[in-house]
Design an enzyme around this catalytic site. Structure first.
Site, PDB file in Angstrom:
ATOM      1  CG  ASP A  22      -1.705   1.221   1.382  1.00 31.22           C
ATOM      2  OD1 ASP A  22      -2.677   1.372   0.446  1.00 31.22           O
ATOM      3  OD2 ASP A  22      -1.586   1.997   2.092  1.00 31.22           O
ATOM      4  CD  GLU A  46      -2.132   2.317  -3.259  1.00 32.43           C
ATOM      5  OE1 GLU A  46      -3.141   2.639  -3.816  1.00 32.43           O
ATOM      6  OE2 GLU A  46      -1.621   2.431  -2.264  1.00 32.43           O
TER       7      GLU A  46
END
Length: 701
Positions: free
Chosen positions: A349, A385
């Site tokens: 993330d 990401e």
């Protein structure tokens, strides 16, 4: 709650391992803190009585001790005595019970009392001395042995993968064929009824939203909401306890392992979403649960005024992987999940923040260099990401990493809603995004192609709403992105207009087909295969309810879309031309003499620079010559005819390719035509906004 304080310290351990480790008779405990003046190990019995033992300082600022007769299931925590000086970035407060950063399991959850904050309610720089122990979770000593029974990873190459992003709870929370006690748990994901759906689809890898122990934010709880997605981690070694049917006494560890073992046995890999960029402690106004009270400045990136935190994540703090202790923590965590929990890879993330040095992102950052040289972690699937709130670093990660391709998402959405001037970029994206990844030894598999993910509209909502509808989140619809690049097909939200419904269904098929036919690695958002809707909510992070849970009754009404999606997964599995390990060259690649990739106008002539530059161009034929990047495994030729124009167009098979015996493989306007032969000498009329894939059946390999 009564407290018993022991006057003596524990026995000295034989090692300086961090965390708590049971050796069959007792347990060693180790906690890093470079600022502590004393550290207490706090043990809790079944009645909640606390006993405190002093730890001794060992090498490398590790406070340690050995407790004979400690057994698995023991609840514990730490209290750190030391300076309280926020101006210097130090926030020790022994009134606060702290989680073990290396805890393998966590019991309980935060109860939002003022005592969980290390500071006074009106001043983050003034200490609060109320005891937090009654209101915070405890670490749990676990038995780390597990019989894996010969478990082995499927070991699938990332280029041959199809990721399926899914939430542990939402996947089976109301699944009628999963026993009620197992619904919404790791055991539910592993249940034969859940696995059967995954196998029916033909996906290869289950990508789970965060499973590290996380916290439900106080402001959400006050509004009657929950942190559904789980992006507020507080325990990087502990499976989230609420997802366990075995309770939170340590059984969650084995239940997670059993899930992995069952998925591996079904040929499915397990990818977990990890949140190392920030923690649930937030800004200086946040709670003191773990790292802040242990050694604040050793874990978090602080501003020049060290009473404040650098926030690259939008969540109040940033874990500083430029520093040795958090870097060690993260590397130890990743290695643990591979070696002890048998996961196959990680989705990171806001990974841009992990690659920051003093300021900017660097592909040579401490973290990325450490991962690249680690003999265990570097062999796992690594998916970034590639952005955070201050950077958009798509294409900047080193070889060995794949990335969520945000440019692919934006372009494909724009193309199918007929945005002018999109065609050149669309061609680049579906052919593997060589402009982003064709350097530094990277391959098409560096691009994880996404159309929809958990953050944003579902696929059904992407074709049903022009604007977000997040009123249920309690933020006056201010939260969530406004850049959705969606199109409602003429009506906002639900409708019974058959023409609109038919167009929406076709658009969903267009997106799924494009995703599966593109070079790179497709990621399918769980539920898109049966039209799962969130009512236009594009930020359902706090909706732990029927809005986000899989509606399996509705899934039963969408058997055609499920079958369509499964047919594309099978097509991709059977034909390596759609999962090439090398980029296209545009030149002949095997004995057929055909180029590995060519682009044609709808009339069958090669696209010219003028054709590409025309803003009105919304249709193209993509010709796969059958080359796979490995001449020993040549594939069939394919023609993909894309028509993003809103009116029908006639397409023509290029004259040089007409002798290859073409038949329909995919038709998003009429899926029932699959397998039907076409006359390559006649015009093929394509409805507006449709995709047809033809396969050459008379190709000599």
């Amino acid at each position: 709650m009564s407290v018993k304080t022991e006057s003596r310290t524990l026995e000295s351990p034989t090692t300086t391992r961090l965390g708590a480790h049971h050796d069959g008779s007792g347990a060693s405990f180790g906690l890093f803190s470079s600022v502590a003046e004393a550290v207490e190990l706090c043990l809790f019995d079944d009645a909640g009585q606390e006993t405190r033992w002093g730890l001794e300082q060992g090498e490398g600022f590790v406070w340690q001790g050995y407790l004979p007769d400690a057994q698995p299931g023991q609840h514990y925590g730490f209290r750190v005595h030391g300076p309280w000086d926020p101006s210097q970035g130090v926030r020790c407060n022994p009134a606060k019970l702290l989680l073990d950063p290396y805890a393998r399991a966590v019991a309980g959850e935060v109860r939002w009392d003022p005592a969980v904050y290390g500071h006074a309610a009106d001043d983050p720089n003034r200490a609060d001395d109320s005891d937090s122990a009654p209101y915070v979770p405890r670490s749990v000593l676990v038995d780390e042995d597990f019989d894996w029974g010969g478990d082995r990873s499927p070991g699938r190459a990332i280029a041959d993968s199809i990721f399926y992003e899914v939430h542990v709870k939402g996947f089976t929370a109301v699944h009628p064929d999963v026993p009620e006690p197992l619904r919404g748990t790791y055991a539910g994901v592993a249940h034969p009824a859940a696995v059967a759906h995954l196998k029916q689809l033909g996906v290869t890898s289950v990508e789970l939203l965060p499973v590290h122990q996380f916290v439900h934010d106080d402001q959400l709880m006050a509004r009657g909401l929950r942190n559904y997605w789980g992006y507020q981690s507080i325990g990087y070694f502990a499976p989230h306890n609420a997802y366990s049917s075995a309770g939170d006494g340590g059984g969650q560890v084995d239940e997670f392992r059993q899930m992995v073992r069952a998925l591996h046995a079904a040929g499915l890999e397990v990818i977990i979403d990890v949140v190392f960029n920030h923690t649930a402690e937030g800004s200086e106004w946040g709670p003191t649960l773990c790292f802040r009270g242990i050694d604040n400045g050793a874990y978090y990136r602080l501003q020049d005024d060290r009473s404040h935190y650098v926030d690259d994540t939008g969540c109040g703090n940033t874990v500083d992987l430029y520093l040795p202790q958090p870097l060690r923590l993260v590397m130890d965590s990743l290695r643990y999940w591979v070696t002890d929990m048998h996961v196959d890879g990680f989705r990171f993330d806001l990974a841009a923040s992990l690659g920051r040095e003093a300021n900017d992102f660097s592909p040579y950052s401490s973290f990325l260099e450490a991962v690249g040289q680690d003999p265990v972690i570097s062999q796992a699937k690594l998916i970034a990401e590639p952005w955070d709130i201050g950077a958009y670093d798509v294409g900047q990660f080193p070889a060995g990493w794949s990335e969520w391709n945000g440019k692919y998402r934006d372009t494909v959405r724009d193309f199918w809603r007929s945005t002018p001037g999109t065609l050149p970029d669309f061609a680049t994206r579906v052919s593997g995004s060589r402009d982003l990844y064709g350097h530094g030894g990277r391959r098409p598999s560096a691009s994880v192609n996404i159309v929809t993910v958990h953050d944003g509209f579902t696929l059904a909502d992407l074709v049903s709403y022009n604007t977000k509808h997040n009123e249920a989140n309690g933020e006056d619809n201010r939260d969530g992105t406004d850049d959705n690049r969606s199109w409602n097909c003429g009506v906002e939200g639900p409708t019974d207009d058959p023409a609109v419904l038919e167009l929406r269904a076709r658009q969903q098929r267009n997106f799924i087909a494009t995703l599966m036919l593109s070079e790179g690695v497709p990621l399918l958002l769980g539920g898109d295969e049966f039209g799962r809707s969130q009512g236009g909510n594009n930020n359902a992070y706090c909706q732990d309810n029927e809005l986000t849970w899989f509606d399996w009754k509705a899934a039963g009404q969408q058997a055609d879309l499920i079958a369509f999606t499964a047919s594309l997964c099978r097509l991709r599995e059977q034909h390596p031309v759609f999962r090439r390990h090398q980029f296209f060259s545009g030149t002949p690649a095997h004995e057929s003499g055909r180029d590995d990739l060519d682009w044609y106008c709808p009339d069958g002539t090669l696209m010219s620079p003028t054709d590409w530059q025309a803003s009105y161009s919304r249709a193209v034929t993509m010709a796969f010559g059958g080359a796979t990047g490995d001449d020993a495994h040549a594939d069939d030729p394919f023609l993909a005819m894309f028509n993003a124009w809103w009116e029908q167009l006639d397409f023509t098979v290029p004259e040089s390719l007409r002798n290859l015996g073409w038949q329909i493989e995919i038709d998003t306007a009429d899926p029932a035509t699959s397998g039907r032969a076409v006359d390559p000498s006649s015009a093929i009329t394509r409805p507006g906004r449709s995709l047809m894939l033809l396969r050459g059946t008379q190709s000599a390999h």
